[in-house]
Design a protein around this motif. Structure first.
Motif, PDB file in Angstrom:
ATOM      1  N   GLY A  54     -10.600  -1.415  -3.514  1.00 35.83           N
ATOM      2  CA  GLY A  54     -10.901  -1.367  -4.787  1.00 35.83           C
ATOM      3  C   GLY A  54     -12.454  -0.706  -5.307  1.00 35.83           C
ATOM      4  N   PHE A  55     -13.087  -1.503  -4.507  1.00 37.56           N
ATOM      5  CA  PHE A  55     -14.574  -1.178  -4.501  1.00 37.56           C
ATOM      6  C   PHE A  55     -14.706   0.209  -4.203  1.00 37.56           C
ATOM      7  CE2 PHE A  55     -15.442  -5.740  -4.825  1.00 37.56           C
ATOM      8  CZ  PHE A  55     -16.092  -5.774  -6.215  1.00 37.56           C
ATOM      9  N   ALA A  56     -14.389   0.554  -3.138  1.00 39.59           N
ATOM     10  CA  ALA A  56     -14.377   2.061  -2.436  1.00 39.59           C
ATOM     11  C   ALA A  56     -13.913   3.205  -3.358  1.00 39.59           C
ATOM     12  CB  ALA A  56     -13.802   2.215  -1.192  1.00 39.59           C
ATOM     13  N   ALA A  57     -12.800   2.625  -4.090  1.00 39.07           N
ATOM     14  CA  ALA A  57     -12.174   3.630  -5.013  1.00 39.07           C
ATOM     15  C   ALA A  57     -12.958   3.778  -6.253  1.00 39.07           C
ATOM     16  CB  ALA A  57     -10.774   3.140  -5.462  1.00 39.07           C
ATOM     17  N   GLU A  58     -13.645   2.422  -6.586  1.00 38.35           N
ATOM     18  CA  GLU A  58     -14.503   2.454  -7.833  1.00 38.35           C
ATOM     19  C   GLU A  58     -15.691   3.505  -7.676  1.00 38.35           C
ATOM     20  OE1 GLU A  58     -13.681   1.817 -10.949  1.00 38.35           O
ATOM     21  OE2 GLU A  58     -15.815   1.860 -11.810  1.00 38.35           O
ATOM     22  N   ARG A  59     -16.459   3.201  -6.499  1.00 41.86           N
ATOM     23  CA  ARG A  59     -17.752   3.832  -5.968  1.00 41.86           C
ATOM     24  C   ARG A  59     -17.391   5.666  -6.188  1.00 41.86           C
ATOM     25  NH1 ARG A  59     -18.521   0.168  -2.323  1.00 41.86           N
ATOM     26  NH2 ARG A  59     -17.481   1.275  -0.533  1.00 41.86           N
ATOM     27  N   MET A  60     -16.210   5.854  -5.880  1.00 41.59           N
ATOM     28  CA  MET A  60     -15.860   7.416  -5.982  1.00 41.59           C
ATOM     29  C   MET A  60     -15.126   7.901  -7.179  1.00 41.59           C
ATOM     30  SD  MET A  60     -13.085   7.800  -2.695  1.00 41.59           S
ATOM     31  CE  MET A  60     -12.790   9.678  -3.038  1.00 41.59           C
ATOM     32  N   HIS A  62     -12.196   7.423  -8.140  1.00 40.57           N
ATOM     33  CA  HIS A  62     -10.775   7.925  -7.642  1.00 40.57           C
ATOM     34  C   HIS A  62      -9.963   6.784  -7.325  1.00 40.57           C
ATOM     35  CE1 HIS A  62      -8.287  11.123  -7.188  1.00 40.57           C
ATOM     36  NE2 HIS A  62      -7.692  10.461  -6.062  1.00 40.57           N
ATOM     37  N   HIS A  63      -9.002   6.491  -7.957  1.00 41.78           N
ATOM     38  CA  HIS A  63      -8.232   5.226  -7.874  1.00 41.78           C
ATOM     39  C   HIS A  63      -6.912   5.365  -7.469  1.00 41.78           C
ATOM     40  CE1 HIS A  63     -11.565   4.919 -11.093  1.00 41.78           C
ATOM     41  NE2 HIS A  63     -11.793   3.838 -10.301  1.00 41.78           N
ATOM     42  N   PRO A  64      -6.339   4.268  -6.573  1.00 41.11           N
ATOM     43  CA  PRO A  64      -4.936   4.417  -6.118  1.00 41.11           C
ATOM     44  C   PRO A  64      -3.866   3.847  -6.989  1.00 41.11           C
ATOM     45  CG  PRO A  64      -5.973   2.313  -5.291  1.00 41.11           C
ATOM     46  CD  PRO A  64      -7.158   3.086  -5.959  1.00 41.11           C
ATOM     47  N   GLU A  65      -2.731   4.301  -6.856  1.00 38.78           N
ATOM     48  CA  GLU A  65      -1.495   3.600  -7.402  1.00 38.78           C
ATOM     49  C   GLU A  65      -1.087   2.954  -6.365  1.00 38.78           C
ATOM     50  OE1 GLU A  65       1.227   6.646  -9.023  1.00 38.78           O
ATOM     51  OE2 GLU A  65      -0.307   7.692 -10.124  1.00 38.78           O
ATOM     52  N   TRP A  66      -0.905   1.585  -6.684  1.00 37.64           N
ATOM     53  CA  TRP A  66      -0.434   0.568  -5.554  1.00 37.64           C
ATOM     54  C   TRP A  66       0.437  -0.704  -5.974  1.00 37.64           C
ATOM     55  CZ3 TRP A  66      -5.989  -0.841  -3.304  1.00 37.64           C
ATOM     56  CH2 TRP A  66      -6.566  -1.628  -4.374  1.00 37.64           C
ATOM     57  N   SER A  67       1.046  -0.919  -5.067  1.00 37.55           N
ATOM     58  CA  SER A  67       1.980  -2.371  -5.343  1.00 37.55           C
ATOM     59  C   SER A  67       1.814  -3.359  -4.106  1.00 37.55           C
ATOM     60  CB  SER A  67       3.167  -1.634  -5.203  1.00 37.55           C
ATOM     61  OG  SER A  67       4.375  -2.676  -5.136  1.00 37.55           O
ATOM     62  N   ASN A  68       1.590  -4.438  -4.478  1.00 38.61           N
ATOM     63  CA  ASN A  68       1.545  -5.413  -3.411  1.00 38.61           C
ATOM     64  C   ASN A  68       2.784  -6.408  -3.491  1.00 38.61           C
ATOM     65  OD1 ASN A  68      -0.050  -8.485  -3.766  1.00 38.61           O
ATOM     66  ND2 ASN A  68       0.373  -7.634  -1.591  1.00 38.61           N
ATOM     67  N   VAL A  69       3.266  -6.786  -2.428  1.00 39.29           N
ATOM     68  CA  VAL A  69       4.317  -7.864  -2.182  1.00 39.29           C
ATOM     69  C   VAL A  69       4.010  -8.674  -1.231  1.00 39.29           C
ATOM     70  CG1 VAL A  69       6.629  -8.634  -1.966  1.00 39.29           C
ATOM     71  CG2 VAL A  69       5.966  -6.476  -3.383  1.00 39.29           C
ATOM     72  N   TYR A  70       3.249  -9.996  -1.371  1.00 38.44           N
ATOM     73  CA  TYR A  70       2.784 -10.925  -0.236  1.00 38.44           C
ATOM     74  C   TYR A  70       1.980 -10.063   0.670  1.00 38.44           C
ATOM     75  CZ  TYR A  70       2.720 -14.236   3.685  1.00 38.44           C
ATOM     76  OH  TYR A  70       2.227 -15.074   4.759  1.00 38.44           O
ATOM     77  N   ASN A  71       2.466  -9.938   1.997  1.00 36.45           N
ATOM     78  CA  ASN A  71       1.457  -8.998   2.760  1.00 36.45           C
ATOM     79  C   ASN A  71       1.282  -7.692   2.773  1.00 36.45           C
ATOM     80  OD1 ASN A  71       3.983  -8.953   4.029  1.00 36.45           O
ATOM     81  ND2 ASN A  71       2.960  -9.256   6.050  1.00 36.45           N
ATOM     82  N   ARG A  72       2.231  -7.050   1.966  1.00 38.99           N
ATOM     83  CA  ARG A  72       2.530  -5.578   2.085  1.00 38.99           C
ATOM     84  C   ARG A  72       1.841  -4.780   0.789  1.00 38.99           C
ATOM     85  NH1 ARG A  72       8.316  -5.544   1.150  1.00 38.99           N
ATOM     86  NH2 ARG A  72       7.976  -4.897  -0.951  1.00 38.99           N
ATOM     87  N   VAL A  73       1.190  -3.698   1.243  1.00 39.86           N
ATOM     88  CA  VAL A  73       0.472  -3.093   0.178  1.00 39.86           C
ATOM     89  C   VAL A  73       1.021  -1.615   0.353  1.00 39.86           C
ATOM     90  CG1 VAL A  73      -1.629  -2.425  -0.898  1.00 39.86           C
ATOM     91  CG2 VAL A  73      -1.559  -4.490   0.297  1.00 39.86           C
ATOM     92  N   ASP A  74       1.683  -1.197  -0.644  1.00 41.12           N
ATOM     93  CA  ASP A  74       2.205   0.287  -0.818  1.00 41.12           C
ATOM     94  C   ASP A  74       1.113   1.232  -1.592  1.00 41.12           C
ATOM     95  OD1 ASP A  74       4.738   0.327   0.649  1.00 41.12           O
ATOM     96  OD2 ASP A  74       5.440  -1.315  -0.764  1.00 41.12           O
ATOM     97  N   ILE A  75       0.764   2.267  -1.149  1.00 43.45           N
ATOM     98  CA  ILE A  75      -0.353   2.900  -1.796  1.00 43.45           C
ATOM     99  C   ILE A  75      -0.041   4.339  -1.829  1.00 43.45           C
ATOM    100  CG2 ILE A  75      -2.921   3.670  -1.443  1.00 43.45           C
ATOM    101  CD1 ILE A  75      -3.088   1.297   0.657  1.00 43.45           C
ATOM    102  N   VAL A  90      -7.262  13.050  -0.140  1.00 47.76           N
ATOM    103  CA  VAL A  90      -7.543  13.092   1.417  1.00 47.76           C
ATOM    104  C   VAL A  90      -8.947  12.155   1.785  1.00 47.76           C
ATOM    105  CG1 VAL A  90      -8.093  14.685   3.436  1.00 47.76           C
ATOM    106  CG2 VAL A  90      -6.308  15.260   1.584  1.00 47.76           C
ATOM    107  N   ALA A  91      -9.829  12.378   1.061  1.00 49.83           N
ATOM    108  CA  ALA A  91     -11.032  11.788   1.185  1.00 49.83           C
ATOM    109  C   ALA A  91     -10.780  10.115   1.210  1.00 49.83           C
ATOM    110  CB  ALA A  91     -12.196  12.072   0.236  1.00 49.83           C
ATOM    111  N   LEU A  92     -10.133   9.693   0.197  1.00 48.52           N
ATOM    112  CA  LEU A  92      -9.699   8.128  -0.048  1.00 48.52           C
ATOM    113  C   LEU A  92      -8.869   7.706   0.830  1.00 48.52           C
ATOM    114  CD1 LEU A  92     -10.145   5.541  -1.569  1.00 48.52           C
ATOM    115  CD2 LEU A  92      -8.430   6.338  -3.304  1.00 48.52           C
ATOM    116  N   ALA A  93      -7.866   8.585   1.237  1.00 45.98           N
ATOM    117  CA  ALA A  93      -7.072   8.117   2.586  1.00 45.98           C
ATOM    118  C   ALA A  93      -7.754   7.681   3.799  1.00 45.98           C
ATOM    119  CB  ALA A  93      -6.070   9.182   2.802  1.00 45.98           C
TER     120      ALA A  93
END
Ligand code: H2B
Length: 100
Positions: A54-60, A62-75, A90-93
């Motif tokens: 989140g902080f890296a995305a805010e610095r650039m 450019h923001h991800p779409e994502w989903s979290n369930v317990y220990n899993r993060v889909d981006i 590509v840069a954010l990846a």
């Protein structure tokens, strides 16, 4: 007047090249996005990871779409301004990969 885009979506050949350098990422065509699933040891680790991204995305700005369930993060990384995948995704990846 045609809509002006500040950044262009990658063409198919450019995308193939980018994906070759991002083996953890797939092309989700339905979402016009780069996609990666990250599995962390537990929920706190997933949260810590998301805060770092989140902080890296805010610095650039450019923001991800994502989903979290317990220990899993889909981006999903897509550039809304371009209507597809751009160099910013590509840069954010790459930045995300470096955080794992
Ligand atoms: N994030 C993503 N993923 N795509 C964008 O097009 C985008 C963004 N645009 N974050 C940025 C913010 C834009 O809306 C602001 C105004 O710079």
């Amino acid at each position: 007047m045609p809509e002006t885009k500040s950044i262009a979506a990658l063409g198919e050949a450019e995308l193939v090249q980018a994906l070759a350098l991002l083996p953890h990422w797939q092309h989700d065509r339905a979402r016009a996005a780069l996609y990666r699933r990250v599995v962390m040891p537990d929920f706190p680790a997933a949260m810590a990871f998301m805060v770092q991204v989140g902080f890296a995305a805010e610095r650039m700005d450019h923001h991800p779409e994502w989903s979290n369930v317990y220990n899993r993060v889909d981006i999903w990384l897509t550039t809304h301004d371009a209507g597809g995948i751009s160099t910013r995704d590509v840069a954010l990846a790459g930045i995300i990969d470096a955080l794992i």
